[in-house]
Motif scaffolding. Structure first.
Motif, short mmCIF file in Angstrom:
data_model
loop_
_atom_site.label_atom_id
_atom_site.label_comp_id
_atom_site.label_asym_id
_atom_site.label_seq_id
_atom_site.Cartn_x
_atom_site.Cartn_y
_atom_site.Cartn_z
N THR A 34 0.69 -1.10 -0.15
CA THR A 34 0.10 0.06 0.01
C THR A 34 0.71 1.04 -0.03
O THR A 34 1.55 1.31 0.86
CB THR A 34 -0.61 -0.04 1.36
OG1 THR A 34 -1.57 -1.11 1.29
CG2 THR A 34 -1.68 1.25 1.25
N ASN A 262 -2.91 5.07 9.41
CA ASN A 262 -3.60 4.40 8.26
C ASN A 262 -3.42 2.65 8.42
O ASN A 262 -4.31 2.08 7.70
CB ASN A 262 -2.70 4.62 6.90
CG ASN A 262 -2.70 5.89 6.52
OD1 ASN A 262 -3.89 6.66 6.08
ND2 ASN A 262 -1.54 6.67 6.78
N HIS A 264 -4.94 0.59 10.37
CA HIS A 264 -6.42 0.08 10.48
C HIS A 264 -7.29 -0.01 9.27
O HIS A 264 -8.27 -0.75 9.09
CB HIS A 264 -6.98 0.72 11.68
CG HIS A 264 -7.37 2.08 11.34
ND1 HIS A 264 -6.50 3.08 11.26
CD2 HIS A 264 -8.41 2.79 11.18
CE1 HIS A 264 -6.80 4.37 11.09
NE2 HIS A 264 -8.34 3.88 10.88
N LYS A 265 -6.89 0.90 8.38
CA LYS A 265 -8.02 0.87 7.03
C LYS A 265 -8.00 -0.16 6.25
O LYS A 265 -8.70 -0.30 5.42
CB LYS A 265 -7.50 2.08 6.46
CG LYS A 265 -7.64 3.49 6.97
CD LYS A 265 -7.19 4.63 6.42
CE LYS A 265 -7.26 6.05 7.07
NZ LYS A 265 -6.59 7.32 6.55
N ASN A 266 -6.70 -0.90 6.31
CA ASN A 266 -6.69 -2.10 5.51
C ASN A 266 -7.57 -3.26 5.83
O ASN A 266 -7.78 -4.30 5.13
CB ASN A 266 -5.28 -2.76 5.27
CG ASN A 266 -4.41 -1.52 4.67
OD1 ASN A 266 -4.24 -1.32 3.31
ND2 ASN A 266 -3.76 -0.98 5.41
N PRO A 268 -10.79 -4.18 7.87
CA PRO A 268 -12.29 -3.90 8.48
C PRO A 268 -12.67 -4.73 9.18
O PRO A 268 -13.52 -4.19 10.30
CB PRO A 268 -13.17 -3.78 7.13
CG PRO A 268 -12.42 -4.84 6.07
CD PRO A 268 -10.91 -4.40 6.23
N ASN A 270 -10.90 -5.80 11.72
CA ASN A 270 -9.82 -5.73 12.83
C ASN A 270 -9.19 -7.06 13.29
O ASN A 270 -9.19 -7.30 14.47
CB ASN A 270 -10.41 -4.88 13.94
CG ASN A 270 -9.48 -4.59 14.97
OD1 ASN A 270 -8.46 -4.11 14.56
ND2 ASN A 270 -9.87 -4.38 16.22
N LYS A 274 -5.77 -1.93 15.54
CA LYS A 274 -5.88 -0.67 14.95
C LYS A 274 -4.51 0.01 14.69
O LYS A 274 -3.38 -0.58 14.99
CB LYS A 274 -6.52 0.20 16.14
CG LYS A 274 -7.98 -0.24 16.53
CD LYS A 274 -8.65 0.53 17.60
CE LYS A 274 -10.06 0.01 18.02
NZ LYS A 274 -10.52 0.91 19.06
#
Length: 305
Positions: A34, A262, A264-266, A268, A270, A274
């Motif tokens: 990413t 960022n 945690h954004k990958n 959902p 969890n 986090k």
């Protein structure tokens, strides 16, 4: 050490868990890189790791002395009080991995192979100090999604570790080759190698047995502890090769800062924690320089949220 150029594109590789807790083994998968554009920073040199000498009983045996290897611990103790936690600091390691040239699959394979060789030496030492049996993982590069003994290669994954054949699979794609930032790829390889360490030390077996019949919330909790520990163990290793790679202080802070904001954004669901949890364990591993700092299994729930 080389300074960090302004607005350099840093690509953070984070792990994506697809587990198959079956009799044949556990598969841990990793997605593609990413990318993240980080703001300009003023680089500062990374001080040489000032590590304390390894205390007994983690003292390395004298050359020529016999070391009685013991079987890996089992059950909860394998995770919460593993002997690796008492092996002291990982020694500073010379690791001449070279560089990755953008677009060059050959240089990427060479770099990742050399990092793996450095990981072999470092972790062999820690396992020896713990009196645990050690074996090297296999490393396989592939430009396509192969089927492993642990199951099919997940479509979204850029790499995986299969415990059945103790093999780390690394995908080589154009997207990977566009990002030649050495520290990120070294952290990525060290994270996957950490799953091999967990397997040899009995930690992964405890994880697999614990989630087999567990409810969804419990599975996610165990997944976070497993993955955050791998983040931490990877950072322990990265600290020890920081001078040779090199890893600049500004680069490291940028990596951690990106994960905090960022990470945690990958995920959902969890299942990796986090962003702040990922950043915490990365920093804990780097600062401690020892597996003793990576006991996520005894950590408070808030630290593995």
């Amino acid at each position: 050490m080389n300074p960090l150029p302004s607005r350099r594109q840093l690509s953070l590789i984070v792990a994506f868990l697809v587990f198959a807790a079956v009799a044949t083994g556990v598969v841990i998968a990793v997605p593609y890189i990413t990318p993240a554009i980080l703001p300009a920073v003023t680089p500062a040199p990374v001080p040489s790791p000032a590590l304390t000498s390894t205390p007994a009983p983690g003292k390395a045996p004298a050359r020529g002395s016999a070391v009685k290897e013991r079987a890996a611990p089992q059950g909860r103790a394998a995770a919460t009080s593993n002997r690796l936690y008492r092996t002291g600091s990982m020694p500073v390691t010379r690791c001449s991995a070279g560089t990755i040239r953008a677009g060059s699959a050959a240089s990427y394979r060479t770099f990742m192979t050399r990092i793996t060789q450095c990981l072999n030496r470092s972790w062999k030492t820690q396992f020896s100090k713990a009196g645990l049996s050690f074996s090297r993982p296999r490393l396989r590069f592939s430009s396509s999604k192969v089927t492993t003994p642990c199951g099919r290669w997940p479509s979204s994954a850029g790499g995986l570790y299969c415990s059945t054949n103790k093999t780390i699979y690394i995908g080589i794609t154009r997207q990977v080759l566009r990002n030649p930032y050495a520290a990120n790829h070294a952290q990525f390889m060290a994270h996957e190698y950490a799953h091999h360490v967990q397997h040899l030390a009995g930690i992964m077996d405890y994880y697999a047995r614990s989630v087999w019949y567990a409810k969804a919330a419990t599975k996610l909790s165990y997944s976070r502890r497993l993955e955050l520990q791998a983040d931490c163990l990877a950072s322990v290793f990265l600290r020890q090769i920081a001078d040779d790679l090199p890893v600049e202080q500004a680069q490291w802070k940028a990596m951690v800062g990106w994960v905090n904001a960022n990470g945690h954004k990958n995920w959902p669901k969890n299942d990796h924690g986090k962003g702040r949890s990922q950043a915490y364990w990365m920093e804990r591993g780097f600062d401690s320089g020892s597996p003793s700092g990576c006991n996520t299994w005894s950590a408070a729930t808030g630290r593995v949220a």
